[in-house]
Write a protein that holds these residues in place. Structure first.
Motif, PDB file in Angstrom:
ATOM      1  N   PRO A 250       0.799  -1.233   0.000  1.00 43.26           N
ATOM      2  CA  PRO A 250       0.000   0.000   0.000  1.00 43.26           C
ATOM      3  C   PRO A 250       0.831   1.283   0.000  1.00 43.26           C
ATOM      4  O   PRO A 250       0.291   2.363  -0.231  1.00 43.26           O
ATOM      5  CB  PRO A 250      -0.823  -0.117   1.288  1.00 43.26           C
ATOM      6  CG  PRO A 250       0.018  -0.969   2.189  1.00 43.26           C
ATOM      7  CD  PRO A 250       0.714  -1.941   1.276  1.00 43.26           C
ATOM      8  N   ARG A 251       2.142   1.184   0.213  1.00 38.10           N
ATOM      9  CA  ARG A 251       2.981   2.388   0.268  1.00 38.10           C
ATOM     10  C   ARG A 251       3.215   3.005  -1.099  1.00 38.10           C
ATOM     11  O   ARG A 251       3.571   4.178  -1.186  1.00 38.10           O
ATOM     12  CB  ARG A 251       4.338   2.073   0.909  1.00 38.10           C
ATOM     13  CG  ARG A 251       4.208   1.641   2.369  1.00 38.10           C
ATOM     14  CD  ARG A 251       5.538   1.221   2.926  1.00 38.10           C
ATOM     15  NE  ARG A 251       5.996   0.010   2.222  1.00 38.10           N
ATOM     16  CZ  ARG A 251       7.161  -0.589   2.458  1.00 38.10           C
ATOM     17  NH1 ARG A 251       7.997  -0.086   3.347  1.00 38.10           N
ATOM     18  NH2 ARG A 251       7.491  -1.677   1.803  1.00 38.10           N
ATOM     19  N   ILE A 252       3.025   2.226  -2.175  1.00 37.66           N
ATOM     20  CA  ILE A 252       3.235   2.797  -3.504  1.00 37.66           C
ATOM     21  C   ILE A 252       1.939   2.782  -4.307  1.00 37.66           C
ATOM     22  O   ILE A 252       1.120   1.879  -4.173  1.00 37.66           O
ATOM     23  CB  ILE A 252       4.376   2.105  -4.280  1.00 37.66           C
ATOM     24  CG1 ILE A 252       4.095   0.626  -4.508  1.00 37.66           C
ATOM     25  CG2 ILE A 252       5.702   2.286  -3.564  1.00 37.66           C
ATOM     26  CD1 ILE A 252       5.135  -0.058  -5.376  1.00 37.66           C
ATOM     27  N   VAL A 253       1.773   3.820  -5.117  1.00 38.16           N
ATOM     28  CA  VAL A 253       0.555   3.974  -5.926  1.00 38.16           C
ATOM     29  C   VAL A 253       0.948   4.270  -7.375  1.00 38.16           C
ATOM     30  O   VAL A 253       2.074   4.638  -7.669  1.00 38.16           O
ATOM     31  CB  VAL A 253      -0.356   5.091  -5.377  1.00 38.16           C
ATOM     32  CG1 VAL A 253      -0.893   4.731  -3.999  1.00 38.16           C
ATOM     33  CG2 VAL A 253       0.368   6.422  -5.323  1.00 38.16           C
TER      34      VAL A 253
ATOM     35  N   GLU B 128       2.981   6.778  -1.647  1.00 39.54           N
ATOM     36  CA  GLU B 128       1.669   7.276  -1.216  1.00 39.54           C
ATOM     37  C   GLU B 128       1.803   8.435  -0.234  1.00 39.54           C
ATOM     38  O   GLU B 128       1.159   9.470  -0.386  1.00 39.54           O
ATOM     39  CB  GLU B 128       0.870   6.130  -0.576  1.00 39.54           C
ATOM     40  CG  GLU B 128      -0.416   6.528   0.094  1.00 39.54           C
ATOM     41  CD  GLU B 128      -1.510   6.918  -0.894  1.00 39.54           C
ATOM     42  OE1 GLU B 128      -2.477   7.560  -0.460  1.00 39.54           O
ATOM     43  OE2 GLU B 128      -1.407   6.588  -2.086  1.00 39.54           O
ATOM     44  N   GLU B 129       2.627   8.273   0.752  1.00 41.52           N
ATOM     45  CA  GLU B 129       2.690   9.255   1.845  1.00 41.52           C
ATOM     46  C   GLU B 129       3.398  10.550   1.457  1.00 41.52           C
ATOM     47  O   GLU B 129       2.957  11.641   1.826  1.00 41.52           O
ATOM     48  CB  GLU B 129       3.391   8.627   3.057  1.00 41.52           C
ATOM     49  CG  GLU B 129       3.265   9.453   4.323  1.00 41.52           C
ATOM     50  CD  GLU B 129       3.775   8.690   5.533  1.00 41.52           C
ATOM     51  OE1 GLU B 129       4.582   9.277   6.261  1.00 41.52           O
ATOM     52  OE2 GLU B 129       3.367   7.535   5.726  1.00 41.52           O
TER      53      GLU B 129
ATOM     54  N   PHE C  28       9.250   6.455  -6.998  1.00 44.04           N
ATOM     55  CA  PHE C  28       9.801   5.155  -6.622  1.00 44.04           C
ATOM     56  C   PHE C  28      10.182   4.416  -7.897  1.00 44.04           C
ATOM     57  O   PHE C  28       9.405   4.370  -8.844  1.00 44.04           O
ATOM     58  CB  PHE C  28       8.755   4.339  -5.849  1.00 44.04           C
ATOM     59  CG  PHE C  28       9.146   2.899  -5.651  1.00 44.04           C
ATOM     60  CD1 PHE C  28       9.962   2.537  -4.606  1.00 44.04           C
ATOM     61  CD2 PHE C  28       8.689   1.923  -6.525  1.00 44.04           C
ATOM     62  CE1 PHE C  28      10.334   1.207  -4.429  1.00 44.04           C
ATOM     63  CE2 PHE C  28       9.042   0.596  -6.356  1.00 44.04           C
ATOM     64  CZ  PHE C  28       9.869   0.237  -5.301  1.00 44.04           C
ATOM     65  N   SER C  29      11.390   3.863  -7.931  1.00 43.41           N
ATOM     66  CA  SER C  29      11.838   3.096  -9.088  1.00 43.41           C
ATOM     67  C   SER C  29      12.505   1.805  -8.627  1.00 43.41           C
ATOM     68  O   SER C  29      13.241   1.801  -7.646  1.00 43.41           O
ATOM     69  CB  SER C  29      12.863   3.886  -9.914  1.00 43.41           C
ATOM     70  OG  SER C  29      12.264   5.009 -10.473  1.00 43.41           O
ATOM     71  N   PHE C  30      12.238   0.751  -9.358  1.00 42.69           N
ATOM     72  CA  PHE C  30      12.856  -0.544  -9.095  1.00 42.69           C
ATOM     73  C   PHE C  30      13.058  -1.246 -10.430  1.00 42.69           C
ATOM     74  O   PHE C  30      12.179  -1.210 -11.289  1.00 42.69           O
ATOM     75  CB  PHE C  30      11.954  -1.400  -8.200  1.00 42.69           C
ATOM     76  CG  PHE C  30      12.468  -2.805  -8.022  1.00 42.69           C
ATOM     77  CD1 PHE C  30      13.472  -3.085  -7.121  1.00 42.69           C
ATOM     78  CD2 PHE C  30      11.947  -3.846  -8.781  1.00 42.69           C
ATOM     79  CE1 PHE C  30      13.958  -4.376  -6.972  1.00 42.69           C
ATOM     80  CE2 PHE C  30      12.421  -5.145  -8.638  1.00 42.69           C
ATOM     81  CZ  PHE C  30      13.432  -5.407  -7.720  1.00 42.69           C
ATOM     82  N   SER C  31      14.211  -1.880 -10.596  1.00 38.29           N
ATOM     83  CA  SER C  31      14.422  -2.689 -11.787  1.00 38.29           C
ATOM     84  C   SER C  31      15.312  -3.872 -11.444  1.00 38.29           C
ATOM     85  O   SER C  31      16.146  -3.799 -10.539  1.00 38.29           O
ATOM     86  CB  SER C  31      15.042  -1.865 -12.921  1.00 38.29           C
ATOM     87  OG  SER C  31      16.327  -1.421 -12.540  1.00 38.29           O
ATOM     88  N   THR C  32      15.097  -4.956 -12.167  1.00 36.20           N
ATOM     89  CA  THR C  32      15.884  -6.160 -11.964  1.00 36.20           C
ATOM     90  C   THR C  32      15.819  -7.014 -13.214  1.00 36.20           C
ATOM     91  O   THR C  32      14.996  -6.768 -14.096  1.00 36.20           O
ATOM     92  CB  THR C  32      15.396  -6.952 -10.730  1.00 36.20           C
ATOM     93  OG1 THR C  32      16.355  -7.956 -10.391  1.00 36.20           O
ATOM     94  CG2 THR C  32      14.035  -7.585 -10.977  1.00 36.20           C
ATOM     95  N   GLU C  33      16.683  -7.986 -13.274  1.00 40.80           N
ATOM     96  CA  GLU C  33      16.677  -8.965 -14.357  1.00 40.80           C
ATOM     97  C   GLU C  33      16.715 -10.352 -13.730  1.00 40.80           C
ATOM     98  O   GLU C  33      17.453 -10.581 -12.776  1.00 40.80           O
ATOM     99  CB  GLU C  33      17.892  -8.786 -15.271  1.00 40.80           C
ATOM    100  CG  GLU C  33      17.887  -7.487 -16.011  1.00 40.80           C
ATOM    101  CD  GLU C  33      19.106  -7.328 -16.903  1.00 40.80           C
ATOM    102  OE1 GLU C  33      20.065  -8.116 -16.774  1.00 40.80           O
ATOM    103  OE2 GLU C  33      19.097  -6.424 -17.733  1.00 40.80           O
ATOM    104  N   LEU C  34      15.908 -11.261 -14.289  1.00 40.66           N
ATOM    105  CA  LEU C  34      15.838 -12.622 -13.777  1.00 40.66           C
ATOM    106  C   LEU C  34      15.946 -13.607 -14.925  1.00 40.66           C
ATOM    107  O   LEU C  34      15.362 -13.392 -15.984  1.00 40.66           O
ATOM    108  CB  LEU C  34      14.495 -12.863 -13.070  1.00 40.66           C
ATOM    109  CG  LEU C  34      14.145 -11.959 -11.898  1.00 40.66           C
ATOM    110  CD1 LEU C  34      12.690 -12.179 -11.505  1.00 40.66           C
ATOM    111  CD2 LEU C  34      15.065 -12.221 -10.740  1.00 40.66           C
ATOM    112  N   PHE C  35      16.666 -14.685 -14.698  1.00 48.29           N
ATOM    113  CA  PHE C  35      16.662 -15.776 -15.660  1.00 48.29           C
ATOM    114  C   PHE C  35      15.475 -16.677 -15.343  1.00 48.29           C
ATOM    115  O   PHE C  35      15.266 -17.057 -14.191  1.00 48.29           O
ATOM    116  CB  PHE C  35      17.965 -16.587 -15.588  1.00 48.29           C
ATOM    117  CG  PHE C  35      19.109 -15.885 -16.243  1.00 48.29           C
ATOM    118  CD1 PHE C  35      19.239 -15.883 -17.621  1.00 48.29           C
ATOM    119  CD2 PHE C  35      20.053 -15.220 -15.491  1.00 48.29           C
ATOM    120  CE1 PHE C  35      20.287 -15.232 -18.245  1.00 48.29           C
ATOM    121  CE2 PHE C  35      21.112 -14.570 -16.093  1.00 48.29           C
ATOM    122  CZ  PHE C  35      21.232 -14.574 -17.476  1.00 48.29           C
ATOM    123  N   LEU C  36      14.699 -17.006 -16.355  1.00 48.09           N
ATOM    124  CA  LEU C  36      13.496 -17.791 -16.145  1.00 48.09           C
ATOM    125  C   LEU C  36      13.773 -19.292 -16.240  1.00 48.09           C
ATOM    126  O   LEU C  36      13.252 -20.071 -15.457  1.00 48.09           O
ATOM    127  CB  LEU C  36      12.421 -17.417 -17.166  1.00 48.09           C
ATOM    128  CG  LEU C  36      11.964 -15.968 -17.096  1.00 48.09           C
ATOM    129  CD1 LEU C  36      10.947 -15.701 -18.194  1.00 48.09           C
ATOM    130  CD2 LEU C  36      11.376 -15.659 -15.741  1.00 48.09           C
TER     131      LEU C  36
END
Length: 82
Positions: free
Chosen positions: A23-26, A62-63, A68-76
């Motif tokens: 709930p902290r990010i919108v 939100e507050e 806010f930014s997030f990035s990642t890479e994953l091998f599937l």
């Protein structure tokens, strides 16, 4: 399932999880892109082809209204071995 369909399903699922459990990010803007990565080993006689997904999330706190930014890479998974 095509890569485009998988990306769409993944984005919808991740958006739902963010709304339910974070709930902290919108206003999350989510990108997910699959690419195929070929990896050769010096010690092995074969090449692996793997799926890698790049995930990026941009949203607002939100507050405070901060970005806010997030990035990642994953091998599937390993796709094949030649």
């Amino acid at each position: 399932m095509t890569s485009a369909i998988w990306e769409s399903v993944f984005i919808k699922s991740l958006r739902r999880q963010i709304q339910e459990y974070e709930p902290r990010i919108v206003q999350p803007q989510i990108d997910a892109h699959i690419q195929f990565v070929e990896h050769s080993y010096d010690t092995k006689e074969h090449t692996e082809i793997k799926k890698k997904v790049r995930i990026a999330i941009n949203a607002k706190m939100e507050e405070t209204g901060e970005r806010f930014s997030f990035s990642t890479e994953l091998f599937l998974s390993p796709m094949s071995i030649d």
